[in-house]
Motif scaffolding. Structure first.
Motif, PDB file in Angstrom:
ATOM      1  N   TYR A 189      27.345   6.415 -72.086  1.00  0.00           N
ATOM      2  CA  TYR A 189      28.160   7.217 -71.171  1.00  0.00           C
ATOM      3  C   TYR A 189      28.004   6.787 -69.712  1.00  0.00           C
ATOM      4  N   PHE A 190      28.993   7.186 -68.897  1.00  0.00           N
ATOM      5  CA  PHE A 190      29.003   6.827 -67.480  1.00  0.00           C
ATOM      6  C   PHE A 190      27.988   7.679 -66.738  1.00  0.00           C
ATOM      7  N   ASN A 191      27.034   7.006 -66.082  1.00  0.00           N
ATOM      8  CA  ASN A 191      26.003   7.703 -65.315  1.00  0.00           C
ATOM      9  C   ASN A 191      25.696   6.864 -64.073  1.00  0.00           C
ATOM     10  N   GLN A 192      26.087   7.375 -62.924  1.00  0.00           N
ATOM     11  CA  GLN A 192      25.944   6.614 -61.680  1.00  0.00           C
ATOM     12  C   GLN A 192      24.517   6.163 -61.411  1.00  0.00           C
ATOM     13  N   SER A 193      23.578   7.106 -61.526  1.00  0.00           N
ATOM     14  CA  SER A 193      22.201   6.777 -61.155  1.00  0.00           C
ATOM     15  C   SER A 193      21.600   5.729 -62.084  1.00  0.00           C
ATOM     16  N   LEU A 194      21.921   5.827 -63.388  1.00  0.00           N
ATOM     17  CA  LEU A 194      21.393   4.831 -64.330  1.00  0.00           C
ATOM     18  C   LEU A 194      22.026   3.460 -64.092  1.00  0.00           C
ATOM     19  N   ILE A 195      23.270   3.444 -63.643  1.00  0.00           N
ATOM     20  CA  ILE A 195      23.954   2.168 -63.384  1.00  0.00           C
ATOM     21  C   ILE A 195      23.377   1.497 -62.144  1.00  0.00           C
ATOM     22  N   TRP A 196      23.272   2.255 -61.054  1.00  0.00           N
ATOM     23  CA  TRP A 196      22.898   1.637 -59.781  1.00  0.00           C
ATOM     24  C   TRP A 196      21.393   1.568 -59.569  1.00  0.00           C
TER      25      TRP A 196
ATOM     26  N   CYS B 140      38.568   0.168 -62.662  1.00  0.00           N
ATOM     27  CA  CYS B 140      37.827   0.359 -61.403  1.00  0.00           C
ATOM     28  C   CYS B 140      38.216   1.666 -60.722  1.00  0.00           C
ATOM     29  N   LEU B 141      39.529   1.948 -60.696  1.00  0.00           N
ATOM     30  CA  LEU B 141      39.983   3.185 -60.044  1.00  0.00           C
ATOM     31  C   LEU B 141      39.473   4.413 -60.795  1.00  0.00           C
ATOM     32  N   MET B 142      39.488   4.371 -62.108  1.00  0.00           N
ATOM     33  CA  MET B 142      38.967   5.487 -62.899  1.00  0.00           C
ATOM     34  C   MET B 142      37.465   5.656 -62.689  1.00  0.00           C
ATOM     35  N   THR B 143      36.760   4.547 -62.565  1.00  0.00           N
ATOM     36  CA  THR B 143      35.313   4.617 -62.335  1.00  0.00           C
ATOM     37  C   THR B 143      35.010   5.296 -61.006  1.00  0.00           C
ATOM     38  N   VAL B 144      35.792   4.969 -59.978  1.00  0.00           N
ATOM     39  CA  VAL B 144      35.613   5.611 -58.662  1.00  0.00           C
ATOM     40  C   VAL B 144      35.885   7.112 -58.779  1.00  0.00           C
ATOM     41  N   ILE B 145      36.981   7.479 -59.461  1.00  0.00           N
ATOM     42  CA  ILE B 145      37.319   8.900 -59.619  1.00  0.00           C
ATOM     43  C   ILE B 145      36.228   9.624 -60.409  1.00  0.00           C
ATOM     44  N   ALA B 146      35.681   8.948 -61.429  1.00  0.00           N
ATOM     45  CA  ALA B 146      34.655   9.569 -62.282  1.00  0.00           C
ATOM     46  C   ALA B 146      33.396   9.920 -61.494  1.00  0.00           C
ATOM     47  N   CYS B 147      33.192   9.254 -60.354  1.00  0.00           N
ATOM     48  CA  CYS B 147      32.032   9.577 -59.509  1.00  0.00           C
ATOM     49  C   CYS B 147      32.159  10.970 -58.894  1.00  0.00           C
TER      50      CYS B 147
ATOM     51  N   VAL C 126      34.347  13.536 -60.397  1.00  0.00           N
ATOM     52  CA  VAL C 126      34.671  14.564 -61.392  1.00  0.00           C
ATOM     53  C   VAL C 126      33.697  14.423 -62.566  1.00  0.00           C
ATOM     54  N   ASN C 127      33.577  15.469 -63.326  1.00  0.00           N
ATOM     55  CA  ASN C 127      32.572  15.484 -64.396  1.00  0.00           C
ATOM     56  C   ASN C 127      33.134  14.875 -65.688  1.00  0.00           C
ATOM     57  N   LEU C 128      33.315  13.558 -65.677  1.00  0.00           N
ATOM     58  CA  LEU C 128      33.761  12.847 -66.872  1.00  0.00           C
ATOM     59  C   LEU C 128      32.782  11.721 -67.170  1.00  0.00           C
ATOM     60  N   VAL C 129      32.356  11.619 -68.427  1.00  0.00           N
ATOM     61  CA  VAL C 129      31.365  10.596 -68.775  1.00  0.00           C
ATOM     62  C   VAL C 129      31.910   9.539 -69.731  1.00  0.00           C
TER      63      VAL C 129
ATOM     64  N   SER D 203      40.188  19.032 -72.342  1.00  0.00           N
ATOM     65  CA  SER D 203      40.099  18.831 -70.905  1.00  0.00           C
ATOM     66  C   SER D 203      41.334  18.105 -70.402  1.00  0.00           C
ATOM     67  N   VAL D 204      42.097  18.770 -69.522  1.00  0.00           N
ATOM     68  CA  VAL D 204      43.326  18.148 -69.015  1.00  0.00           C
ATOM     69  C   VAL D 204      43.026  17.177 -67.875  1.00  0.00           C
ATOM     70  N   ILE D 205      41.792  17.200 -67.365  1.00  0.00           N
ATOM     71  CA  ILE D 205      41.422  16.258 -66.303  1.00  0.00           C
ATOM     72  C   ILE D 205      41.593  14.826 -66.802  1.00  0.00           C
ATOM     73  N   VAL D 206      41.280  14.620 -68.094  1.00  0.00           N
ATOM     74  CA  VAL D 206      41.426  13.294 -68.711  1.00  0.00           C
ATOM     75  C   VAL D 206      42.875  12.834 -68.611  1.00  0.00           C
ATOM     76  N   ASP D 207      43.818  13.676 -69.026  1.00  0.00           N
ATOM     77  CA  ASP D 207      45.239  13.336 -68.997  1.00  0.00           C
ATOM     78  C   ASP D 207      45.718  13.112 -67.565  1.00  0.00           C
ATOM     79  N   LEU D 208      45.304  14.000 -66.663  1.00  0.00           N
ATOM     80  CA  LEU D 208      45.748  13.893 -65.275  1.00  0.00           C
ATOM     81  C   LEU D 208      45.225  12.617 -64.628  1.00  0.00           C
ATOM     82  N   MET D 209      43.985  12.231 -64.958  1.00  0.00           N
ATOM     83  CA  MET D 209      43.436  10.990 -64.414  1.00  0.00           C
ATOM     84  C   MET D 209      44.249   9.797 -64.909  1.00  0.00           C
TER      85      MET D 209
END
Length: 252
Positions: free
Chosen positions: A45-52, A109-116, A118-121, A171-177
């Motif tokens: 899953y997407f996790n900023q702290s583990l990535i960076w 890349c754009l989705m990754t920036v947005i995911a930072c 919003v709560n999407l993993v 979750s409609v955030i997924v569709d909207l993104m």
């Protein structure tokens, strides 16, 4: 007999254009690996702290390839991902593999920036909606059928899926993104360069073109009877429109 079937299966698999083949294979293999407990979703899953901080760079990619446990949701997403990804690659991106990869990179890349923010993993479903949105905007005259109940033109398909998510309490955030990123790409690629005084901001790096567009292999168009038509898997009804407008209204 089994040898012939295996060979024809391999030929069918290799006839799928390369980007679609690579991405859908990665999604299926990732899901099977999780199902067999070879991998855990916690490793993907997407996790900023583990990535960076821990340099787990693979998470930037794996969060796009896991669609949950094998079941209706997974099969539904895989069918949509495969069909619309393939139709884009064989349609408006025919002979332009580098540009198609550029679309993947831009959207990811754009989705990754947005995911930072919003709560999407896991972003795979949003990516699928993006593919559907771009295909739909480029095929505005194709008629779709939703479970035999709704008939509408292709550009409404992402919004029908959005409504479907609302009904299922997903979750409609997924569709909207997916819709938002798809629209940004469509605007930058298809609209902005074609308006008076417009500019082309999205340019595919020369390196990508050298790597992927040299000796480009031709793939056949998807036969009409296998083209997706919303939820009835291919029975789209076309309005009478000039063919060149219907197929590729955006082409320069």
């Amino acid at each position: 007999s089994s040898g012939i079937n295996a060979e024809s299966g391999h030929q069918e698999y290799m006839s799928v254009p390369p980007v679609t083949r690579t991405y859908t294979t990665a999604c299926v293999l990732t899901t099977i690996a999780v199902q067999l407990d070879i991998l855990s979703p916690f490793q993907l899953y997407f996790n900023q702290s583990l990535i960076w901080q821990r340099y787990q760079i693979w998470r930037l990619f794996t969060n796009f390839t896991f669609f949950g446990a094998i079941g209706f949701n997974f099969i539904f997403n895989m069918i949509f991902t495969y069909r619309y990804c393939r139709m884009l690659e064989e349609g408006s991106f025919r002979g332009r593999t580098a540009d198609f990869i550029m679309m993947f990179l831009f959207g990811g890349c754009l989705m990754t920036v947005i995911a930072c923010f919003v709560n999407l993993v896991f972003l795979g479903q949003a990516f699928t909606i993006m593919l559907v949105y771009i295909w739909a905007k480029r095929n505005p005259y194709i008629r779709m059928n939703f479970f035999g109940m709704l008939n509408f033109n292709a550009p409404y398909l992402p919004w029908v899926l959005f409504g479907f998510s609302l009904l299922l309490d997903n979750s409609v955030i997924v569709d909207l993104m997916g819709i938002a990123v798809g629209h940004i790409y469509f605007y930058l690629e298809d609209v902005l360069p074609n308006i008076e005084g417009g500019v082309k901001l999205l340019r595919t790096p020369r390196l990508l073109k050298l790597l992927f567009d040299e000796g480009e292999e031709e793939y056949g168009e998807v036969p009409d009877d296998t083209r997706p038509g919303g939820y009835n898997w291919g029975e789209d009804v076309r309005e009478e429109q000039p063919r060149e407008e219907e197929e590729h209204p955006h082409q320069e």
